[in-house]
Structures are given as C-alpha cells and as structure tokens.
Design a protein around this motif. Structure first.
Motif, PDB file in Angstrom:
ATOM      1  N   CYS A  19       0.787  -1.237   0.000  1.00 36.36           N
ATOM      2  CA  CYS A  19       0.000   0.000   0.000  1.00 36.36           C
ATOM      3  C   CYS A  19       0.822   1.292   0.000  1.00 36.36           C
ATOM      4  O   CYS A  19       0.264   2.352  -0.281  1.00 36.36           O
ATOM      5  CB  CYS A  19      -0.939   0.021   1.209  1.00 36.36           C
ATOM      6  N   TRP A  20       2.103   1.229   0.350  1.00 36.50           N
ATOM      7  CA  TRP A  20       2.858   2.468   0.508  1.00 36.50           C
ATOM      8  C   TRP A  20       2.920   3.278  -0.789  1.00 36.50           C
ATOM      9  O   TRP A  20       2.811   4.503  -0.788  1.00 36.50           O
ATOM     10  CB  TRP A  20       4.262   2.173   1.011  1.00 36.50           C
ATOM     11  N   ASP A  21       3.095   2.611  -1.901  1.00 31.83           N
ATOM     12  CA  ASP A  21       3.178   3.313  -3.177  1.00 31.83           C
ATOM     13  C   ASP A  21       1.906   4.115  -3.437  1.00 31.83           C
ATOM     14  O   ASP A  21       1.962   5.258  -3.901  1.00 31.83           O
ATOM     15  CB  ASP A  21       3.411   2.301  -4.299  1.00 31.83           C
ATOM     16  N   ALA A  22       0.741   3.539  -3.143  1.00 36.87           N
ATOM     17  CA  ALA A  22      -0.527   4.239  -3.343  1.00 36.87           C
ATOM     18  C   ALA A  22      -0.651   5.422  -2.390  1.00 36.87           C
ATOM     19  O   ALA A  22      -1.101   6.510  -2.776  1.00 36.87           O
ATOM     20  CB  ALA A  22      -1.691   3.269  -3.143  1.00 36.87           C
ATOM     21  N   VAL A  23      -0.262   5.221  -1.130  1.00 34.99           N
ATOM     22  CA  VAL A  23      -0.353   6.295  -0.143  1.00 34.99           C
ATOM     23  C   VAL A  23       0.539   7.465  -0.540  1.00 34.99           C
ATOM     24  O   VAL A  23       0.124   8.628  -0.514  1.00 34.99           O
ATOM     25  CB  VAL A  23       0.030   5.766   1.254  1.00 34.99           C
ATOM     26  N   LEU A  24       1.766   7.176  -0.941  1.00 36.23           N
ATOM     27  CA  LEU A  24       2.692   8.238  -1.322  1.00 36.23           C
ATOM     28  C   LEU A  24       2.221   8.954  -2.587  1.00 36.23           C
ATOM     29  O   LEU A  24       2.378  10.170  -2.723  1.00 36.23           O
ATOM     30  CB  LEU A  24       4.090   7.659  -1.529  1.00 36.23           C
ATOM     31  N   SER A  25       1.641   8.213  -3.516  1.00 32.67           N
ATOM     32  CA  SER A  25       1.149   8.824  -4.749  1.00 32.67           C
ATOM     33  C   SER A  25       0.048   9.842  -4.452  1.00 32.67           C
ATOM     34  O   SER A  25       0.048  10.944  -5.001  1.00 32.67           O
ATOM     35  CB  SER A  25       0.630   7.734  -5.694  1.00 32.67           C
ATOM     36  N   TYR A  26      -0.895   9.480  -3.582  1.00 36.18           N
ATOM     37  CA  TYR A  26      -1.972  10.414  -3.256  1.00 36.18           C
ATOM     38  C   TYR A  26      -1.457  11.564  -2.389  1.00 36.18           C
ATOM     39  O   TYR A  26      -1.869  12.722  -2.560  1.00 36.18           O
ATOM     40  CB  TYR A  26      -3.116   9.685  -2.554  1.00 36.18           C
ATOM     41  N   ALA A  27      -0.539  11.271  -1.469  1.00 34.71           N
ATOM     42  CA  ALA A  27       0.036  12.331  -0.644  1.00 34.71           C
ATOM     43  C   ALA A  27       0.776  13.350  -1.505  1.00 34.71           C
ATOM     44  O   ALA A  27       0.752  14.552  -1.223  1.00 34.71           O
ATOM     45  CB  ALA A  27       0.984  11.729   0.396  1.00 34.71           C
ATOM     46  N   ASP A  28       1.404  12.902  -2.573  1.00 38.05           N
ATOM     47  CA  ASP A  28       2.091  13.817  -3.479  1.00 38.05           C
ATOM     48  C   ASP A  28       1.098  14.746  -4.179  1.00 38.05           C
ATOM     49  O   ASP A  28       1.404  15.909  -4.437  1.00 38.05           O
ATOM     50  CB  ASP A  28       2.893  13.016  -4.502  1.00 38.05           C
ATOM     51  N   LEU A  29      -0.089  14.226  -4.503  1.00 37.39           N
ATOM     52  CA  LEU A  29      -1.124  15.074  -5.089  1.00 37.39           C
ATOM     53  C   LEU A  29      -1.597  16.145  -4.101  1.00 37.39           C
ATOM     54  O   LEU A  29      -1.946  17.254  -4.501  1.00 37.39           O
ATOM     55  CB  LEU A  29      -2.324  14.224  -5.517  1.00 37.39           C
ATOM     56  N   CYS A  30      -1.604  15.797  -2.832  1.00 29.52           N
ATOM     57  CA  CYS A  30      -2.192  16.673  -1.817  1.00 29.52           C
ATOM     58  C   CYS A  30      -1.228  17.742  -1.305  1.00 29.52           C
ATOM     59  O   CYS A  30      -1.660  18.642  -0.568  1.00 29.52           O
ATOM     60  CB  CYS A  30      -2.683  15.843  -0.624  1.00 29.52           C
ATOM     61  N   THR A  31       0.046  17.668  -1.645  1.00 33.09           N
ATOM     62  CA  THR A  31       1.034  18.551  -1.031  1.00 33.09           C
ATOM     63  C   THR A  31       1.744  19.388  -2.089  1.00 33.09           C
ATOM     64  O   THR A  31       1.570  19.196  -3.301  1.00 33.09           O
ATOM     65  CB  THR A  31       2.076  17.747  -0.247  1.00 33.09           C
ATOM     66  N   ALA A  32       2.578  20.316  -1.603  1.00 30.29           N
ATOM     67  CA  ALA A  32       3.267  21.254  -2.479  1.00 30.29           C
ATOM     68  C   ALA A  32       4.711  20.858  -2.753  1.00 30.29           C
ATOM     69  O   ALA A  32       5.431  21.619  -3.385  1.00 30.29           O
ATOM     70  CB  ALA A  32       3.231  22.656  -1.858  1.00 30.29           C
ATOM     71  N   GLY A  33       5.168  19.706  -2.302  1.00 26.85           N
ATOM     72  CA  GLY A  33       6.547  19.280  -2.522  1.00 26.85           C
ATOM     73  C   GLY A  33       6.769  17.873  -2.028  1.00 26.85           C
ATOM     74  O   GLY A  33       5.964  17.336  -1.243  1.00 26.85           O
ATOM     75  N   THR A  35       9.032  16.651  -0.003  1.00 23.31           N
ATOM     76  CA  THR A  35       9.311  16.516   1.434  1.00 23.31           C
ATOM     77  C   THR A  35       8.012  16.481   2.217  1.00 23.31           C
ATOM     78  O   THR A  35       7.816  15.633   3.101  1.00 23.31           O
ATOM     79  CB  THR A  35      10.200  17.675   1.916  1.00 23.31           C
ATOM     80  N   ALA A  36       7.100  17.397   1.893  1.00 21.73           N
ATOM     81  CA  ALA A  36       5.794  17.412   2.557  1.00 21.73           C
ATOM     82  C   ALA A  36       5.000  16.159   2.222  1.00 21.73           C
ATOM     83  O   ALA A  36       4.269  15.631   3.061  1.00 21.73           O
ATOM     84  CB  ALA A  36       5.019  18.665   2.166  1.00 21.73           C
ATOM     85  N   ALA A  37       5.142  15.666   0.989  1.00 20.53           N
ATOM     86  CA  ALA A  37       4.416  14.450   0.590  1.00 20.53           C
ATOM     87  C   ALA A  37       4.856  13.258   1.426  1.00 20.53           C
ATOM     88  O   ALA A  37       4.024  12.472   1.893  1.00 20.53           O
ATOM     89  CB  ALA A  37       4.645  14.174  -0.893  1.00 20.53           C
ATOM     90  N   ALA A  38       6.184  13.111   1.615  1.00 21.00           N
ATOM     91  CA  ALA A  38       6.675  12.000   2.424  1.00 21.00           C
ATOM     92  C   ALA A  38       6.214  12.125   3.873  1.00 21.00           C
ATOM     93  O   ALA A  38       5.835  11.128   4.505  1.00 21.00           O
ATOM     94  CB  ALA A  38       8.205  11.954   2.358  1.00 21.00           C
ATOM     95  N   GLU A  39       6.210  13.351   4.402  1.00 19.08           N
ATOM     96  CA  GLU A  39       5.762  13.566   5.780  1.00 19.08           C
ATOM     97  C   GLU A  39       4.280  13.240   5.928  1.00 19.08           C
ATOM     98  O   GLU A  39       3.863  12.556   6.888  1.00 19.08           O
ATOM     99  CB  GLU A  39       6.032  15.017   6.179  1.00 19.08           C
ATOM    100  N   LEU A  40       3.472  13.721   4.988  1.00 21.27           N
ATOM    101  CA  LEU A  40       2.033  13.444   5.035  1.00 21.27           C
ATOM    102  C   LEU A  40       1.773  11.955   4.892  1.00 21.27           C
ATOM    103  O   LEU A  40       0.918  11.393   5.604  1.00 21.27           O
ATOM    104  CB  LEU A  40       1.321  14.218   3.926  1.00 21.27           C
ATOM    105  N   ALA A  41       2.492  11.297   3.991  1.00 19.19           N
ATOM    106  CA  ALA A  41       2.291   9.856   3.793  1.00 19.19           C
ATOM    107  C   ALA A  41       2.639   9.077   5.053  1.00 19.19           C
ATOM    108  O   ALA A  41       1.927   8.134   5.426  1.00 19.19           O
ATOM    109  CB  ALA A  41       3.124   9.374   2.605  1.00 19.19           C
TER     110      ALA A  41
END
Length: 506
Positions: A19-33, A35-41
């Motif tokens: 599931c991590w790949d899916a979580v990171l993919s959506y977190a990247d859509l939701c953030t501005a960079g 670094t923030a995407a990895a933190e949100l994920a």
C-alpha cells in the motif's frame, strides 16, 4: 530510506509493501513538494494502521459479522485526506496543495464526514460489501491491477477471479442502488430513481432525454448513475471520487499509468491479459502501447528494403551490399527487441542506441558477446552479427551484434526535488534471476523502489529481482519502478545493464 515508515511486525510489513506506493502517490497530489508528501504519507500511514487494528479488534470473530471499514488501500487514502485536513486546522496548510486547501473548506468536503446518509453513494456501497469482496473490487477497478496479481494477493483461484469480480460488481451495484433510494432527495430525484435503475442495468438501453437533462444538473443522481452503470467504464472514477474525494480522478490516472508501466508492459502476469477483448479499455491500452513499436518496426523494415534496392538502371549510384549478404534471408525484427545494428556505438551517448540498421552505417564498437549464456547459431539471419566479430572489424559486413536486452525508461512524475520513474527491460534470453544496473546523474538518490531491491553506490544503482518476478521467459519483460531525489532538471538514467551485459535503450 530513513524517511520511510518502519513496520513493527509482519502484518505492517505486508501492508507497507502493498500500500505504501498508493499512499505516497496520493500524498504527493495533496502537497506542495516531495518533502511534505513523504511527511504526510508517513503520518497517514501510521493513522491508517491504528484504524485497521482498531477495526480488527472490534470485529466479532466466528459470528459471520463483517467489519464496516473500507479496504486497506482506500482506508489509507482516506487517512491521507483526514491528515491533510488536520494540517490545515493546525496551521500547516502551507504544505498542502492550494486547490486542496480550498476544497477542505467547501461543502463538498463536508459530505465525507457528515451524516452517513448524505455521504457519496460509492463510499457507502463499498463499506456495505464483505471485506474480501471490497478488496477485490478496489484492486481490480481503482488500482487497475491484472486479475492474476489480484488473485495472488487475495488468495483466490485465478481461473475463477473474473467471474467473482463480475459477481462482486453486481453486488456493489445493488448496494449503491439501495443506498441511493435511502438518501435524502427531492421529489424530482425520487421520480427518476426507478428509471435510472432500469436504464443502467442494460448496456444497450437508451437514456431518455428527460433523464439525461436531469443527470446533467443533479450531482447526486449523476454519482449514483456512475455506480449503477457497470458497462460504461464509469465505475473506477465513481470509486475513486466517491471514496477519497479531492483528486480522485488524478489519483486514478496515476495508478493506471503506474500499473501500465510496472505491470502492463513488464510484469509476468501480463501474458494473462493478452486474451482480453480488444474492444474494452485494457485492449485499447495494449494497442496504444504497442502501436508506436510496431510503427518503428515497419519503418525499419522499409528503410532496410530501400537500402538493399539497386538503383543502377535509373542512373543513381547503387547501394553497396556485401556479396555474402546479398540475397540472404531478411529477418523481421521482433517488436520487443532491437533490430540488428541498434546497439550503442563507441561514440554514442551512453544509453542511446545508434540506428545503424536504418542509416546503413556500421557501428565501430560492438559489445562483447563472450558472456552470452545462449550462443547464437551461425550463420545468423541478416540484421544480426557473428559472435566472432571483433570491435572495428567488418565481420559480416561490419554489423554489430544485437544487444542482450532493450530498456524502456519512463519518467512518470516530477516535482521540484524528486521524480518517479518506471523501467521495463525486454530480455533475449530466459532468466532465472536478474540484476539491472544503471547510472543516475550525480546527486540523485533512490528513496524507494518497488518490484525490485535497490542498492546504490554513488551514481550507480543496481536493482535486484524480487522473489515473485525473478524468472523471465525468453523474449519476456521485467519491470520495476522507483522514486529518487534530484537537485536540478536532469532525471535521465544511462548505462543500463542486465546481469552485467549492456542494454540498448528504446
């Protein structure tokens, strides 16, 4: 990879792997960079694990009761959205995508946390399914995974998975229809509810004009129609938008592109999809992927034919063709392998094949074939080279040997300080295991890799096969993907090798 979550047990490790790949993919859509995407994920993944454990401990074992939670991936994606909402409330909204911030303050966002009967029909319908059925529906429709892979993940019989998916689709439709009737609606919507059910049951049914006008102006009924119409290709979009809300269609497109890059053109399960009806979406995707390659092969054949055609009678200089090759067999190159003479020359940029077969100029530095596990028969068809040819020699007309493999390198996504790429490798020989080596520009570091294990030494990266995809048939493809950091615009990879042998790059 210190920024990735650390699974605490085997269950969490399996969840992370799937599931991590899916979580990171959506977190990247939701953030501005990135670094923030990895933190949100990371935060969302931890929250999702807590919710999963709470749901499992709250279920009654042995009584046949089902948990009303979502399947694992949509539950984690929902955790990404709720974590993003928490960031906005806590003053960390600057890390989020501006459009998401606007959406979080809208009435649309409130639907996903408001009264249950007012939530999207797809969200309620998915919750109403048995857990295994919901997992099957989401993996096949939203994640676009091949059915053999879905069957392996869920422990199903591959031969019966298609029929089971069709049955689950009908169950989901019935749940959505019931939930639509239970939703608060005005008199006009209620008057169309039965007609909507009847029209969407048959793929051949025509939609009356008045119903079409109503669906164009009523979002609630349009969402229900997307869930009820199983034959129109609207179900994946209805699931993604109805379950995760903001960015649902963008997420769906990312997952489909990732599935095509990782599985559609490189996974062993791809062979099981070749029997799909070419009229459906998967068939069209397959045609779209292979169309450019087929066109390239046709152009190469035409160029080869022209280069062999004598023009002496027209007064033009005739093409010089070695006597040993004139009149010899002309082998049509396989679509998945480079034709003879496309291996990189000694002067070429690493990873860029020199199209010598098309231009009629021999390469001066063919790679050595001494490590070839399957010696080529002699003589070879025209377009290949003898194993005895030495660099710089004109053996068999000076042609270079075919590369042991052909690499496709696709940058799937980019952001200011990172990028995501997919790699597919077509091998001429059957493999029991594989290692793909390549070089990234200086300063690029692999932070995540799937369908392979990454090892990086400076700029050189080695991707080793996973247990489930180590064996590759002759002429087959292997695939993997990765996420890497970057410090500039260069995201190219070069000097590809397969088990130590150089590869041509498509």
């Amino acid at each position: 990879m210190s920024d990735l979550p650390s699974p605490q047990d085997a269950t969490e490790a399996a969840l992370f792997s799937e599931c991590w790949d899916a979580v990171l993919s959506y977190a990247d859509l939701c953030t501005a960079g990135s670094t923030a995407a990895a933190e949100l994920a990371r935060e969302a993944f931890a929250q999702g694990i807590r919710e999963l454990r709470a749901a499992e401990s709250g279920s009654v074992r042995g009584t046949g009761r089902r948990s009303s939670r979502l399947p694992r991936i949509p539950l984690l994606l929902t955790a990404v959205r709720t974590t993003a909402a928490a960031w906005e409330r806590e003053g960390q909204g600057h890390k989020l995508d501006p459009d998401l911030r606007l959406w979080l303050h809208s009435d649309e966002a409130a639907r996903y946390t408001g009264p249950p009967l007012e939530r999207p029909v797809a969200l309620r319908g998915l919750r109403d399914l048995q857990q295994a059925d919901a997992e099957l529906l989401w993996l096949a429709e939203a994640e676009a995974l091949p059915l053999p892979l879905v069957a392996r993940r869920l422990g199903l019989d591959p031969a019966a998975t298609a029929d089971e998916l069709a049955q689950v689709g009908r169950l989901f439709r019935d749940r959505c229809h019931r939930n639509h009737l239970d939703s608060p609606m005005d008199a006009e919507c209620r008057s169309y509810a039965r007609l909507l059910d009847a029209v969407t049951r048959s793929p051949a049914a025509q939609t009356p004009e008045d119903l079409s006008r109503h669906l164009a102006t009523c979002r609630q009924c349009a969402e229900a129609a997307a869930c009820l119409r199983l034959h129109g290709g609207t179900l994946p979009g209805a699931l993604a938008c109805g379950v995760i809300g903001w960015g649902g269609l963008a997420y769906l497109e990312r997952r489909r592109r990732a599935a095509e890059a990782r599985l559609g053109t490189g996974h062993p399960d791809r062979a099981d999809l070749d029997g799909d009806d070419p009229a459906d979406g998967r068939g069209r995707a397959r045609i779209a992927r292979h169309g450019p390659m087929a066109a390239a092969v046709l152009v190469s054949l035409l160029a080869l034919a022209v280069s062999l055609m004598p023009f002496g009678e027209s007064g033009e200089p005739a093409t010089v063709v070695p006597e040993t090759d004139r009149g010899g067999p002309v082998a049509a190159p396989a679509p998945s392998l480079p034709p003879g003479g496309t291996a990189p020359s000694g002067d070429a940029t690493p990873g860029s094949p020199e199209p010598s077969a098309v231009r009629g100029t021999p390469s001066s530095a063919p790679p050595s074939r001494t490590a070839d596990p399957t010696p080529e028969p002699d003589p070879e068809p025209q377009g290949t080279a003898s194993a005895a040819a030495e660099p710089g020699a004109g053996g068999r007309g000076g042609r270079t040997p075919r590369s042991a493999c052909l690499v496709g390198y696709d940058v799937v996504n980019q952001w200011p300080d990172g990028f995501q790429a997919a790699v597919t490798v077509t091998t001429r020989h059957a493999l029991d295991s594989w290692r793909v080596g390549f070089t990234l520009p200086d300063g690029r570091r692999i932070t995540q890799m799937w369908d392979a294990t990454a090892h990086q030494d400076g700029a050189r990266v080695t991707a080793a096969a996973a247990d489930y995809n180590a064996r590759v048939a002759e002429g087959g493809r292997l695939a993997f993907g990765f996420i890497a950091t970057r410090q500039g615009t260069d995201v190219r990879a070069s000097d590809f090798t397969l088990n130590g042998r150089p590869c041509a790059v498509a």
